[in-house]
Design a protein around this motif. Structure first.
Motif, PDB file in Angstrom:
ATOM      1  N   GLU A  94      -7.690  10.753  -7.178  1.00 54.49           N
ATOM      2  CA  GLU A  94      -7.510   9.910  -8.406  1.00 54.49           C
ATOM      3  C   GLU A  94      -7.204   8.549  -8.146  1.00 54.49           C
ATOM      4  O   GLU A  94      -7.736   7.775  -8.625  1.00 54.49           O
ATOM      5  CB  GLU A  94      -6.414  10.511  -9.381  1.00 54.49           C
ATOM      6  N   LEU A  95      -6.244   8.700  -7.108  1.00 49.78           N
ATOM      7  CA  LEU A  95      -5.882   7.001  -6.609  1.00 49.78           C
ATOM      8  C   LEU A  95      -7.127   6.534  -5.684  1.00 49.78           C
ATOM      9  O   LEU A  95      -7.560   5.321  -6.072  1.00 49.78           O
ATOM     10  CB  LEU A  95      -4.879   7.271  -5.507  1.00 49.78           C
ATOM     11  N   ILE A 140       0.941  -1.220   0.033  1.00 55.62           N
ATOM     12  CA  ILE A 140      -0.107   0.122  -0.131  1.00 55.62           C
ATOM     13  C   ILE A 140       0.921   1.286   0.074  1.00 55.62           C
ATOM     14  O   ILE A 140       0.495   2.133  -0.778  1.00 55.62           O
ATOM     15  CB  ILE A 140      -0.994  -0.067   1.170  1.00 55.62           C
ATOM     16  N   ALA A 141       1.872   1.220   0.751  1.00 53.87           N
ATOM     17  CA  ALA A 141       2.970   2.420   0.923  1.00 53.87           C
ATOM     18  C   ALA A 141       3.667   2.554  -0.514  1.00 53.87           C
ATOM     19  O   ALA A 141       3.816   3.643  -1.239  1.00 53.87           O
ATOM     20  CB  ALA A 141       3.807   2.364   1.905  1.00 53.87           C
ATOM     21  N   VAL A 187      -9.177   2.829  -6.700  1.00 59.41           N
ATOM     22  CA  VAL A 187      -9.495   1.846  -5.604  1.00 59.41           C
ATOM     23  C   VAL A 187     -10.964   1.380  -5.563  1.00 59.41           C
ATOM     24  O   VAL A 187     -11.250   0.274  -5.482  1.00 59.41           O
ATOM     25  CB  VAL A 187      -9.000   2.148  -4.284  1.00 59.41           C
ATOM     26  N   LEU A 188     -11.916   2.506  -5.699  1.00 57.17           N
ATOM     27  CA  LEU A 188     -13.284   2.195  -5.823  1.00 57.17           C
ATOM     28  C   LEU A 188     -13.736   1.864  -6.861  1.00 57.17           C
ATOM     29  O   LEU A 188     -14.916   1.540  -7.059  1.00 57.17           O
ATOM     30  CB  LEU A 188     -13.780   3.643  -5.154  1.00 57.17           C
ATOM     31  N   LEU A 203     -10.371  -0.644   1.924  1.00 60.07           N
ATOM     32  CA  LEU A 203      -9.282  -0.318   1.147  1.00 60.07           C
ATOM     33  C   LEU A 203      -9.130   1.255   0.781  1.00 60.07           C
ATOM     34  O   LEU A 203      -7.885   1.627   1.039  1.00 60.07           O
ATOM     35  CB  LEU A 203      -8.930  -1.250   0.002  1.00 60.07           C
ATOM     36  N   SER A 204      -9.812   1.810   0.316  1.00 67.02           N
ATOM     37  CA  SER A 204     -10.092   3.307   0.046  1.00 67.02           C
ATOM     38  C   SER A 204      -9.609   4.154   1.410  1.00 67.02           C
ATOM     39  O   SER A 204      -8.837   5.015   1.234  1.00 67.02           O
ATOM     40  CB  SER A 204     -11.120   3.789  -0.655  1.00 67.02           C
ATOM     41  N   ALA A 205     -10.160   3.612   2.303  1.00 65.59           N
ATOM     42  CA  ALA A 205     -10.030   4.455   3.661  1.00 65.59           C
ATOM     43  C   ALA A 205      -8.415   4.413   4.053  1.00 65.59           C
ATOM     44  O   ALA A 205      -7.855   5.096   4.588  1.00 65.59           O
ATOM     45  CB  ALA A 205     -10.913   4.103   4.566  1.00 65.59           C
ATOM     46  N   ILE A 206      -7.923   2.963   3.792  1.00 63.84           N
ATOM     47  CA  ILE A 206      -6.501   2.564   4.388  1.00 63.84           C
ATOM     48  C   ILE A 206      -5.580   3.396   3.280  1.00 63.84           C
ATOM     49  O   ILE A 206      -4.766   3.915   3.909  1.00 63.84           O
ATOM     50  CB  ILE A 206      -6.522   0.861   4.030  1.00 63.84           C
TER      51      ILE A 206
END
Length: 80
Positions: free
Chosen positions: A45-46, A29-30, A50-51, A65-68
């Motif tokens: 945009e990212l 993720i990083a 993810v969504l 995952l979007s929140a993370i």
């Protein structure tokens, strides 16, 4: 962290060679966040990527995952 943060898509791909654990996922993720930033992408945009609907994750999983990803974006931004 036992894994360096990947700097390229190839390095993220190479993570597949390792057993999956929390640290591997955090490194991936990083890496995605740092690569997106280096390519001039915004968090919005990212997050949209993810969504985006796909066959891998359910909508609730994509939101989680979007929140993370957003948390990683903010945390990594504080280090720079």
């Amino acid at each position: 962290m036992n894994y360096p943060i990947p700097a390229t898509a190839e390095e993220i791909e190479a993570l597949k060679e390792n057993p999956v654990d929390e640290e591997l996922i955090a490194a991936a993720i990083a890496g995605v966040v740092q690569i997106a930033r280096s390519q001039g992408q915004t968090l919005d945009e990212l997050t949209a990527e993810v969504l985006a609907d796909d066959h891998w994750l359910e909508p609730e999983q994509r939101r989680w995952l979007s929140a993370i990803v957003a948390q990683a974006w903010e945390s990594l931004g504080k280090e720079n």
